[in-house]
Scaffold this motif. Sequence first.
Motif, mmCIF file in Angstrom:
data_model
loop_
_atom_site.group_PDB
_atom_site.id
_atom_site.type_symbol
_atom_site.label_atom_id
_atom_site.label_comp_id
_atom_site.label_asym_id
_atom_site.label_seq_id
_atom_site.Cartn_x
_atom_site.Cartn_y
_atom_site.Cartn_z
ATOM 1 N N ASP A 152 1.025 -1.168 -0.014
ATOM 2 C CA ASP A 152 -0.076 0.005 -0.117
ATOM 3 C C ASP A 152 0.887 1.113 0.037
ATOM 4 O O ASP A 152 0.625 2.317 -0.784
ATOM 5 N N LEU A 153 1.973 1.116 0.848
ATOM 6 C CA LEU A 153 2.776 2.277 0.777
ATOM 7 C C LEU A 153 3.298 2.778 -0.629
ATOM 8 O O LEU A 153 3.350 3.773 -0.868
ATOM 9 N N LYS A 154 3.876 1.623 -1.101
ATOM 10 C CA LYS A 154 4.447 2.018 -2.540
ATOM 11 C C LYS A 154 3.380 2.545 -3.623
ATOM 12 O O LYS A 154 3.633 3.276 -4.472
ATOM 13 N N SER A 155 2.171 1.677 -3.504
ATOM 14 C CA SER A 155 1.054 2.212 -4.341
ATOM 15 C C SER A 155 0.874 3.624 -4.402
ATOM 16 O O SER A 155 0.636 4.539 -5.298
ATOM 17 N N CYS A 156 0.720 3.915 -2.927
ATOM 18 C CA CYS A 156 0.409 5.502 -2.662
ATOM 19 C C CYS A 156 1.402 6.542 -3.146
ATOM 20 O O CYS A 156 1.352 7.502 -3.744
ATOM 21 N N VAL A 157 2.715 5.880 -2.788
ATOM 22 C CA VAL A 157 4.031 6.897 -3.249
ATOM 23 C C VAL A 157 3.932 7.118 -4.843
ATOM 24 O O VAL A 157 4.102 8.097 -5.199
ATOM 25 N N ASP A 158 3.824 5.941 -5.291
ATOM 26 C CA ASP A 158 3.507 6.184 -7.013
ATOM 27 C C ASP A 158 2.639 6.900 -7.356
ATOM 28 O O ASP A 158 2.872 7.553 -8.418
ATOM 29 N N THR A 159 1.513 6.772 -6.823
ATOM 30 C CA THR A 159 0.547 7.720 -7.322
ATOM 31 C C THR A 159 0.936 9.206 -7.082
ATOM 32 O O THR A 159 0.637 10.022 -7.906
ATOM 33 N N LEU A 160 1.310 9.504 -5.871
ATOM 34 C CA LEU A 160 1.883 10.976 -5.709
ATOM 35 C C LEU A 160 2.745 11.458 -6.292
ATOM 36 O O LEU A 160 2.785 12.379 -7.078
ATOM 37 N N CYS A 161 3.836 10.620 -6.723
ATOM 38 C CA CYS A 161 5.060 10.885 -7.598
ATOM 39 C C CYS A 161 4.328 11.197 -9.151
ATOM 40 O O CYS A 161 4.814 12.056 -9.959
ATOM 41 N N ASP A 162 3.453 10.271 -9.680
ATOM 42 C CA ASP A 162 2.863 10.498 -10.928
ATOM 43 C C ASP A 162 2.118 11.877 -10.891
ATOM 44 O O ASP A 162 2.434 12.585 -12.015
ATOM 45 N N GLY A 163 1.710 12.212 -9.872
ATOM 46 C CA GLY A 163 0.591 13.067 -10.015
ATOM 47 C C GLY A 163 1.581 14.494 -9.878
ATOM 48 O O GLY A 163 1.314 15.650 -10.570
ATOM 49 N N LEU A 164 2.667 14.647 -9.166
ATOM 50 C CA LEU A 164 3.598 15.667 -9.074
ATOM 51 C C LEU A 164 4.281 15.812 -10.680
ATOM 52 O O LEU A 164 4.139 16.870 -11.156
ATOM 53 N N ALA A 165 4.679 14.690 -11.125
ATOM 54 C CA ALA A 165 5.383 14.755 -12.400
ATOM 55 C C ALA A 165 4.228 15.417 -13.548
ATOM 56 O O ALA A 165 4.784 16.168 -14.264
ATOM 57 N N THR A 166 3.059 14.810 -13.480
ATOM 58 C CA THR A 166 2.086 15.340 -14.295
ATOM 59 C C THR A 166 1.896 16.991 -14.368
ATOM 60 O O THR A 166 1.453 17.523 -15.377
ATOM 61 N N SER A 167 1.885 17.213 -13.078
ATOM 62 C CA SER A 167 1.846 18.900 -12.710
ATOM 63 C C SER A 167 3.158 19.500 -13.058
ATOM 64 O O SER A 167 3.068 20.756 -12.855
ATOM 65 N N GLY A 168 4.122 18.754 -13.397
ATOM 66 C CA GLY A 168 5.270 19.483 -14.014
ATOM 67 C C GLY A 168 6.148 19.993 -12.707
ATOM 68 O O GLY A 168 6.977 20.648 -12.691
ATOM 69 N N TYR A 169 6.037 19.337 -11.663
ATOM 70 C CA TYR A 169 7.034 19.725 -10.387
ATOM 71 C C TYR A 169 8.168 18.381 -10.411
ATOM 72 O O TYR A 169 7.789 17.138 -10.444
ATOM 73 N N ASP A 170 9.164 18.837 -10.398
ATOM 74 C CA ASP A 170 10.509 17.856 -9.887
ATOM 75 C C ASP A 170 10.131 17.292 -8.460
ATOM 76 O O ASP A 170 9.702 18.334 -7.686
ATOM 77 N N PHE A 171 10.362 16.189 -8.135
ATOM 78 C CA PHE A 171 10.414 15.733 -6.612
ATOM 79 C C PHE A 171 11.721 14.890 -6.284
ATOM 80 O O PHE A 171 12.543 14.386 -7.260
ATOM 81 N N THR A 172 11.972 14.894 -4.931
ATOM 82 C CA THR A 172 13.301 13.949 -4.680
ATOM 83 C C THR A 172 12.739 12.887 -3.537
ATOM 84 O O THR A 172 12.412 13.256 -2.342
ATOM 85 N N PRO A 173 12.780 11.834 -3.996
ATOM 86 C CA PRO A 173 12.518 10.720 -3.196
ATOM 87 C C PRO A 173 13.608 10.566 -1.978
ATOM 88 O O PRO A 173 14.555 11.009 -2.296
ATOM 89 N N GLY A 174 12.997 10.446 -0.885
ATOM 90 C CA GLY A 174 13.892 10.619 0.512
ATOM 91 C C GLY A 174 13.845 11.885 1.013
ATOM 92 O O GLY A 174 14.060 12.022 2.237
ATOM 93 N N GLY A 175 13.330 12.919 0.397
ATOM 94 C CA GLY A 175 12.861 14.333 0.960
ATOM 95 C C GLY A 175 13.946 15.003 0.822
ATOM 96 O O GLY A 175 14.989 14.826 0.183
ATOM 97 N N ILE A 176 13.882 16.545 1.049
ATOM 98 C CA ILE A 176 14.685 17.447 0.764
ATOM 99 C C ILE A 176 15.273 18.168 2.142
ATOM 100 O O ILE A 176 14.350 18.386 2.732
#
Lengths: 253, 253
Positions: A229-253
Motif C-alpha cells: 500500500d505504501l508503494k502504491s500511494c507513493v507511486d500515485t503521488l509521484c505520478d501526480g507531481l510529475a504530471t503537474s510539472g514538478y520535480d520531486f526528490t525521493p527521500g525528501g529534501i
Amino acid sequence: MTSPEKIWTAGLVVIGDEILSGRTHDKNIAQVASWLQVQGIRLAEVRVVPDDQDRIIEAVNALRDANDYLFTTGGIGPTHDDITVDAVSAALDVPVVIHEDARALLERYYSDKGGLNEGRLRMARVPEGADLIPNRMSGAPGIRRGNVILMAGVPHITAGMLDALTGKLEGGAPLLTETIGCWVAESEIANLLRETEQAHENTQIGSYPFFRDGKVGANFVIRSTSEEDLKSCVDTLCDGLATSGYDFTPGGI
Amino acid sequence: MTSPEKIWTAGLVVIGDEILSGRTHDKNIAQVASWLQVQGIRLAEVRVVPDDQDRIIEAVNALRDANDYLFTTGGIGPTHDDITVDAVSAALDVPVVIHEDARALLERYYSDKGGLNEGRLRMARVPEGADLIPNRMSGAPGIRRGNVILMAGVPHITAGMLDALTGKLEGGAPLLTETIGCWVAESEIANLLRETEQAHENTQIGSYPFFRDGKVGANFVIRSTSEEDLKSCVDTLCDGLATSGYDFTPGGI
C-alpha cells in the motif's frame, strides 16, 4: 486492502514542572516516539503534567485505559518532587514497596559515594509487583509493572532504559514511511495530496512545509503498515507531481 | 502568607502525527510555556494528539473546561491533514465560516504567487465569531475565539503569533524563579530540600541534577508568585547548604 491486524498503541505521560515552566525543553517525546515506531507500537497521545499526585494519577489512568502500554518519564529520582512511584502506585491501587534488588543495586552504586541514605533509598521504591529496568548510566533503575513502564526524565538515562526494553514488548507491524520532497508551496497541490490519500485507504500522507534558500518547499511523508500500500500511494503521488510539472526528490529534501 | 490571588492557567493541545511519530521534535511546548510565564499565566497541562478530529475535540474540551485559556499549535495550514479549525469549531459547537479579513489577507499575500485556490482559501476558515491573530511570517493568520487560541505548528510562525498576543491576555502575578546551583548529588541533600519547601508554603523547589566535567551537581529552582516568599525560601536553602559545608552558585551552574 485494510489489514485486520491489531494496532498496538502506547500513551506517554511526561511528568515535571520544569517542562511546563519552559525551563527544560522536553526531548523524551521524540525519542520515545521514534523508539516505539521500531517496536511496532504507535504513540497515540502524550500528556505533560506537573509534579502533582492527582494530576499524574488522572493522566496515567486515562492513557493506560485507552492504550496497550503506558510510559512515564520523570519523577523517579531521590528528591521530594519525585513522586511518580507514589502516584502510579495509587493509580494502580497497589502499595509502594522497597524492591530488594533495587536496594542492592543502589547499595553497590553508592558504596564509594557515601552509602545509602533516606533520599537514595527512595529510588528503590516501586509499585508492588514491579520488575526493574536496568540503567547503566546511574544507580537508579527504571520500573516496569505489566504494561506500565516508568522511566527517568534525564534523556540519556531514558535512552538507556529504552535500549534495555528493545524487543521485549509485544507489538505489531512497524509503521513504514517514505518521504518525497518537492520545491512546491503545499497550498498549490493540496488537492492532489487529499485525493491521493483518499484513494489509498491504509495510508496517511503528512505535508510538512519549509522555507529554505529563499524558496518554499514541502516534504510529504507517506505512512502505512503495508509495504504494498505504501508503494502504491507513493507511486500515485509521484505520478501526480510529475504530471503537474514538478520535480520531486525521493527521500525528501 | 498564602496569596488569595487568582492563579490563571492555560492548557495546550499540540496537534500533529509528525510529533507522535518522532519525525518532528516539538519546540512549541517550551516556547508557549516560557511566554505564558511572562503573561502571569501558568501552563497547567499539555496534550499531544494526532490529526484526528475526535481526538482533537476531546483534548480541546477537557483542557478548556479545566483552564482559563486553551491554546493549540498545528493543523491550520492549507492541506487535507490540517483539520484544527474543523475540530475546534465542533468542540465549541459553532459553524466554520470564511473570515472576510483573512480572505483579503490571503488574496493580497498570494496575488504574486498564483492567486487563491481551494487549499489556500482553507486558511481563511475560522470558528464563527473568531478574530484573527496577525502573522507577519506568512499569509495565514492565527485565530482567537474568546479564550481559545489557534496557532501555527511551525515554531517561528508560532513565535510571531505569540508576539502579537503579548500583553493582550489577562493574567495574574508572573511566577518568579530563582536558581541556586551546587556541586552536590541531589540525593545527599534531599532532606534539606524537602524541609525547606515545607517551611515555605507559597513556594516550590525543583531539583534538576546534571553530570558535567566528571562531577555530579544540581540546580535548585525556587518558584513563587511572591518576591518576599521567594527570597525567604532562597535564603533558607542557601543557609542550609552553607551549614552542610557546600559551596553554591546563585543563578545556577
